[in-house]
Design an enzyme around this catalytic site. Structure first.
Site, PDB file in Angstrom:
ATOM      1  N   ASP A 130       0.839  -1.196   0.000  1.00 31.28           N
ATOM      2  CA  ASP A 130       0.000   0.000   0.000  1.00 31.28           C
ATOM      3  C   ASP A 130       0.878   1.251   0.000  1.00 31.28           C
ATOM      4  OD1 ASP A 130      -2.185  -1.673   0.232  1.00 31.28           O
ATOM      5  OD2 ASP A 130      -2.232  -1.516   2.425  1.00 31.28           O
TER       6      ASP A 130
HETATM    7  N1  URA Z   1      -1.158  -6.053   3.724  1.00 33.84           N
HETATM    8  C1  URA Z   1      -1.668  -4.802   3.803  1.00 33.84           C
HETATM    9  O1  URA Z   1      -2.706  -4.594   4.391  1.00 33.84           O
HETATM   10  N2  URA Z   1      -0.992  -3.808   3.204  1.00 33.84           N
HETATM   11  C2  URA Z   1       0.168  -3.988   2.552  1.00 33.84           C
HETATM   12  O2  URA Z   1       0.735  -3.029   2.039  1.00 33.84           O
HETATM   13  C3  URA Z   1       0.691  -5.288   2.490  1.00 33.84           C
HETATM   14  C4  URA Z   1       0.010  -6.307   3.081  1.00 33.84           C
END
Ligand code: URA
Length: 245
Positions: free
Chosen positions: A104
């Site tokens: 993310d």
């Molecule tokens: N899980 C998440 O919620 N976000 C990420 O960036 C990676 C794994």
């Protein structure tokens, strides 16, 4: 067989346009003979290419370990926002390098990028059991009941997660190990236990570890042993030799 200018550019030694000039100036040799033209075809597996007498090292694929900082998108391009490709040399983008999976925008940590599509595909498949380990800071304190829920395979609104591991680190923090990489998975798993994530960082993916001294925004190429370890977990250990023949 591959074009000489493409191979030299892929090594990052010069752009394709510069290769043309270098060839005209007689500064490029292939197997000890002055290169005739920038677009001549050479065998990328055997040719010894030198520029000003210095041999270039051509790799069929490149593998980059990036410490992704918060605030950049895991994407190859975006009209408005910075992407992880903006943190790497332009030549790598031209080679078609892409992130293997995604983090993310606000997540930090280990991100692998490569132009080896087969390895990328396998590395993401749950079939090859590549564990991803995340460090999370959360509201509240994860406990044994959360651990049991993770281990049992948690049902979210649209899918049921594979069993995952929750390591308790005390008040407001934990480690999460998952084998899949569904959208917002770690945040959703912890939120569903009433422990919303305030900070998330990926520490490892299978045999790859984020170096402690690699600052956010910095990257390095994988060592050959690391590439072999990746190929081994993906059932591709003899693959490199095969594609080079
Ligand atoms: N899980 C998440 O919620 N976000 C990420 O960036 C990676 C794994």
């Amino acid at each position: 067989m591959e074009r000489l200018d493409k191979l030299i550019a892929a090594c990052g030694a010069a752009s394709r346009r510069e290769v043309k000039t270098l060839v005209k100036q007689g500064r490029v040799c292939v197997d000890g003979i002055f290169a005739a033209a920038a677009d001549m075809k050479v065998d990328e597996n055997t040719a010894v290419i030198t520029v000003d007498g210095v041999a270039l090292k051509y790799e069929k694929f490149i593998y980059v370990l990036l410490h992704k900082p918060a605030g950049v998108l895991t994407a190859t391009e975006d009209k408005r926002q910075a992407t992880v490709l903006d943190l790497l040399p332009e030549e790598y983008r031209k080679r078609g390098i892409a992130p293997v999976g995604r983090l993310d925008k606000d997540t930090e940590g280990l991100l692998l990028l490569t132009d080896d599509g087969e390895l990328a595909h396998r590395f993401l498949s749950p079939k090859y059991h590549v564990d991803k380990v995340y460090y999370a800071r959360v509201e509240g304190t994860p406990d044994e009941a959360d651990q049991a829920a993770f281990a049992a395979g948690m049902a979210l609104s649209d899918f049921t997660c594979l069993p995952a591991e929750l390591t308790l680190l005390g008040e407001g923090e934990c480690l999460v190990t998952v084998r899949e990489g569904k959208f917002h998975q770690v945040k959703r798993m912890l939120a569903s236990r009433g422990k919303p994530v305030t900070y998330l960082k990926r520490l490892s993916m299978g045999p790859l570890q984020l170096d402690e001294d690699l600052e956010a925004g910095k990257w390095r190429l994988l060592e050959s042993e690391e590439v072999l370890a990746l190929q081994t977990v993906c059932g591709l250990a003899s693959y490199d030799k095969a594609v080079k023949k």
